[in-house]
Design a protein around this motif. Structure first.
Motif, PDB file in Angstrom:
ATOM      1  N   TRP A  51      -4.476  16.985 -49.562  1.00 37.30           N
ATOM      2  CA  TRP A  51      -3.556  16.138 -49.000  1.00 37.30           C
ATOM      3  C   TRP A  51      -3.237  16.611 -47.496  1.00 37.30           C
ATOM      4  O   TRP A  51      -3.132  15.935 -46.548  1.00 37.30           O
ATOM      5  CB  TRP A  51      -2.111  15.866 -49.461  1.00 37.30           C
ATOM      6  CG  TRP A  51      -1.500  17.048 -49.896  1.00 37.30           C
ATOM      7  CD1 TRP A  51      -1.447  17.834 -51.105  1.00 37.30           C
ATOM      8  CD2 TRP A  51      -0.588  17.893 -49.108  1.00 37.30           C
ATOM      9  NE1 TRP A  51      -0.545  19.095 -50.917  1.00 37.30           N
ATOM     10  CE2 TRP A  51       0.048  19.156 -49.703  1.00 37.30           C
ATOM     11  CE3 TRP A  51      -0.053  17.694 -47.764  1.00 37.30           C
ATOM     12  CZ2 TRP A  51       0.961  19.879 -49.296  1.00 37.30           C
ATOM     13  CZ3 TRP A  51       0.841  18.606 -46.963  1.00 37.30           C
ATOM     14  CH2 TRP A  51       1.191  19.892 -47.796  1.00 37.30           C
ATOM     15  N   ASN A  54      -6.473  15.775 -44.816  1.00 42.08           N
ATOM     16  CA  ASN A  54      -6.566  14.516 -44.540  1.00 42.08           C
ATOM     17  C   ASN A  54      -5.500  13.818 -43.684  1.00 42.08           C
ATOM     18  O   ASN A  54      -6.116  13.151 -42.771  1.00 42.08           O
ATOM     19  CB  ASN A  54      -6.859  13.739 -45.843  1.00 42.08           C
ATOM     20  CG  ASN A  54      -7.195  12.010 -45.766  1.00 42.08           C
ATOM     21  OD1 ASN A  54      -7.968  11.853 -44.863  1.00 42.08           O
ATOM     22  ND2 ASN A  54      -6.435  11.482 -46.589  1.00 42.08           N
ATOM     23  N   ARG A  55      -4.540  14.162 -43.869  1.00 41.90           N
ATOM     24  CA  ARG A  55      -3.570  13.730 -43.107  1.00 41.90           C
ATOM     25  C   ARG A  55      -3.530  14.335 -41.566  1.00 41.90           C
ATOM     26  O   ARG A  55      -3.213  13.537 -40.849  1.00 41.90           O
ATOM     27  CB  ARG A  55      -2.155  13.845 -43.949  1.00 41.90           C
ATOM     28  CG  ARG A  55      -1.880  13.030 -44.965  1.00 41.90           C
ATOM     29  CD  ARG A  55      -0.659  13.200 -45.565  1.00 41.90           C
ATOM     30  NE  ARG A  55      -0.496  12.155 -46.727  1.00 41.90           N
ATOM     31  CZ  ARG A  55      -0.484  12.347 -48.044  1.00 41.90           C
ATOM     32  NH1 ARG A  55      -0.157  13.520 -48.441  1.00 41.90           N
ATOM     33  NH2 ARG A  55      -0.205  11.275 -48.701  1.00 41.90           N
ATOM     34  N   PHE A  59      -4.306  11.881 -38.103  1.00 44.57           N
ATOM     35  CA  PHE A  59      -3.241  11.617 -37.336  1.00 44.57           C
ATOM     36  C   PHE A  59      -3.342  12.018 -35.741  1.00 44.57           C
ATOM     37  O   PHE A  59      -4.012  13.026 -35.583  1.00 44.57           O
ATOM     38  CB  PHE A  59      -1.982  12.661 -37.785  1.00 44.57           C
ATOM     39  CG  PHE A  59      -0.728  12.425 -37.073  1.00 44.57           C
ATOM     40  CD1 PHE A  59      -0.038  11.374 -36.833  1.00 44.57           C
ATOM     41  CD2 PHE A  59      -0.370  13.505 -36.031  1.00 44.57           C
ATOM     42  CE1 PHE A  59       1.054  11.198 -35.889  1.00 44.57           C
ATOM     43  CE2 PHE A  59       0.847  13.591 -35.109  1.00 44.57           C
ATOM     44  CZ  PHE A  59       1.523  12.267 -34.987  1.00 44.57           C
ATOM     45  N   ARG A  91       3.780  14.030 -46.083  1.00 47.22           N
ATOM     46  CA  ARG A  91       3.533  13.050 -45.071  1.00 47.22           C
ATOM     47  C   ARG A  91       3.901  13.664 -43.757  1.00 47.22           C
ATOM     48  O   ARG A  91       2.850  13.557 -42.849  1.00 47.22           O
ATOM     49  CB  ARG A  91       4.408  11.876 -45.547  1.00 47.22           C
ATOM     50  CG  ARG A  91       4.524  10.912 -44.349  1.00 47.22           C
ATOM     51  CD  ARG A  91       5.534   9.763 -44.352  1.00 47.22           C
ATOM     52  NE  ARG A  91       6.776  10.200 -44.216  1.00 47.22           N
ATOM     53  CZ  ARG A  91       7.642  10.425 -45.088  1.00 47.22           C
ATOM     54  NH1 ARG A  91       7.821  10.074 -46.242  1.00 47.22           N
ATOM     55  NH2 ARG A  91       8.747  10.791 -44.614  1.00 47.22           N
ATOM     56  N   LYS A  95       1.420  16.268 -39.786  1.00 44.35           N
ATOM     57  CA  LYS A  95       1.401  15.495 -38.573  1.00 44.35           C
ATOM     58  C   LYS A  95       2.176  16.661 -37.436  1.00 44.35           C
ATOM     59  O   LYS A  95       1.797  16.709 -36.573  1.00 44.35           O
ATOM     60  CB  LYS A  95       2.503  14.202 -38.647  1.00 44.35           C
ATOM     61  CG  LYS A  95       1.720  13.223 -39.371  1.00 44.35           C
ATOM     62  CD  LYS A  95       2.172  11.788 -39.101  1.00 44.35           C
ATOM     63  CE  LYS A  95       3.617  11.791 -40.175  1.00 44.35           C
ATOM     64  NZ  LYS A  95       4.093  10.250 -40.257  1.00 44.35           N
TER      65      LYS A  95
END
Length: 180
Positions: A51, A54-55, A59, A91, A95
């Motif tokens: 996770w 990929n994020r 971003f 999430r 970022k």
């Protein structure tokens, strides 16, 4: 011989006081998560890298906003409390770290602490980095200047991470979610 004994003693003290990074817990039902101080290598390791990477890669920080606070941000120390088991942390954390990278933030000024989610240890770390900091939601990003907390972002930004960071850097009237 005295020098050798002294060197050995110093090595023992150093090893005993060294912080263990990326400690992993595996529950009886097979779930695994990180606890305590972690680093980017821990977040990039499997299964967390599934996770995180990929994020992080998908971003694109708002470069205009980052340019506004880039210089000021380097004056701060930051503590990021997250849960590798938490959807909000999954999430926001990649970022946030991508924003720090875009701002050329000195990563030695970032401390990342993964909190437990087991019932008897909920939102704690093995060495208690969260104690006295009122961590009620994760992720919680705390900005420190000269050893004092300036402000924090709790669970999710009010606007965007970049806009919220800029408000904190420029000392606007920023009140985070779940303000205490």
């Amino acid at each position: 011989m005295k020098h050798l004994l002294f060197a050995f003693l110093m090595l023992c003290i150093t090893c005993a006081s060294a912080q263990e990074f990326n400690k992993e817990i595996k529950t009886e039902n097979g779930q695994q998560f990180l606890v305590g101080q972690i680093n980017l290598e821990g977040l990039q390791s499997q299964p967390y890298g599934n996770w995180f990477q990929n994020r992080y890669e998908n971003f694109s920080p708002d470069e205009t906003m980052v340019a506004l606070f880039k210089e000021k941000l380097a004056e701060y120390d930051i503590k990021l409390f997250l849960g590798t088991w938490c959807g909000d942390s999954k999430r926001e954390s990649p970022k946030f770290i991508k924003i720090l990278t875009a701002a050329d933030f000195p990563m030695d000024q970032l401390e990342i602490v993964a909190l437990d989610y087991r019932k008897d240890h909920y939102k704690t770390s093995p060495t208690g980095e969260e104690k006295g900091l009122n961590i009620i939601k994760v992720p919680t990003i705390i900005f420190f200047k000269d050893g004092k907390e300036v402000n924090r972002i709790v669970e999710s930004p009010l606007e965007t991470l970049e806009e919220d960071i800029a408000q904190i850097m420029f000392k606007k009237n920023y009140v985070p979610n779940y303000a205490y």
